[in-house]
Design a protein around this motif. Structure first.
Motif, short mmCIF file in Angstrom:
data_model
loop_
_atom_site.label_atom_id
_atom_site.label_comp_id
_atom_site.label_asym_id
_atom_site.label_seq_id
_atom_site.Cartn_x
_atom_site.Cartn_y
_atom_site.Cartn_z
N UNK A 41 0.82 -1.21 0.00
CA UNK A 41 0.00 0.00 0.00
C UNK A 41 0.86 1.26 0.00
N UNK A 42 0.54 2.17 -0.92
CA UNK A 42 1.26 3.43 -1.01
C UNK A 42 2.60 3.36 -1.71
N UNK A 43 2.97 2.17 -2.17
CA UNK A 43 4.27 1.99 -2.83
C UNK A 43 4.09 1.61 -4.29
N UNK A 44 5.16 1.79 -5.04
CA UNK A 44 5.15 1.36 -6.43
C UNK A 44 5.29 -0.15 -6.52
N UNK A 45 4.87 -0.69 -7.64
CA UNK A 45 5.04 -2.11 -7.91
C UNK A 45 6.50 -2.35 -8.25
N UNK A 90 4.64 -8.00 3.26
CA UNK A 90 3.21 -7.79 3.05
C UNK A 90 2.96 -6.94 1.81
N UNK A 91 2.20 -7.49 0.87
CA UNK A 91 1.96 -6.81 -0.41
C UNK A 91 1.01 -7.67 -1.24
N UNK A 92 0.57 -7.09 -2.34
CA UNK A 92 -0.09 -7.88 -3.38
C UNK A 92 0.98 -8.30 -4.37
N UNK A 93 0.99 -9.59 -4.70
CA UNK A 93 2.01 -10.14 -5.58
C UNK A 93 1.41 -10.44 -6.95
N UNK A 94 2.16 -10.06 -7.98
CA UNK A 94 1.74 -10.20 -9.36
C UNK A 94 2.85 -10.87 -10.17
N UNK A 95 2.47 -11.50 -11.26
CA UNK A 95 3.48 -12.01 -12.19
C UNK A 95 3.22 -11.42 -13.57
N UNK A 96 4.24 -11.46 -14.40
CA UNK A 96 4.13 -10.95 -15.76
C UNK A 96 5.33 -11.42 -16.56
#
Length: 121
Positions: A41-45, A90-96
């Motif tokens: 939250x509040x940070x860049x990916x 703690x974060x939302x994790x994404x792949x690409x």
């Protein structure tokens, strides 16, 4: 476009482990380098791990020695094993799928919904 579906997140205590999966809608071997990102939250990916289609991997300093990225090209899936988790993970994790550009590694496709990881202290 390729669609990605991340899963495996959850709530875990500090020091615990989680295993994330990312299923792609097409053959990931042709996508070459795959990466896991996270966004607090509040940070860049930010990119935390990447792996080439031959298995060469690289990690951000913040996760080196604790996270392991792997891939199963036959299953079109990329994994992220996370051990010794810290509250800072703690974060939302994404792949690409990613490609090295002028300003560093860049994502190539639209983002999936991600998977939430919460590490309690």
């Amino acid at each position: 476009q390729v669609q990605f579906m991340e899963s495996g997140g959850g709530l875990v205590q500090a020091g615990g482990s989680l295993s994330l999966s990312c299923a792609a809608s097409r053959n990931i071997y042709d996508l070459n380098v795959m990466g896991w990102y996270r966004q607090a939250p509040g940070n860049q990916r930010t990119l935390v791990a990447r792996i080439s289609n031959t298995g060469a991997s690289n990690y951000a300093d913040s996760v080196k020695g604790r996270f392991t990225i792997s891939r199963d090209n036959a299953e079109n899936t990329v994994y992220l094993q996370m051990n010794n988790l810290e509250p800072e993970d703690t974060a939302v994790y994404y792949c690409n799928a990613i490609r090295l550009g002028t300003w560093g590694w860049q994502p190539l496709h639209s983002w999936g919904q991600g998977t939430q990881v919460i590490v309690s202290s």
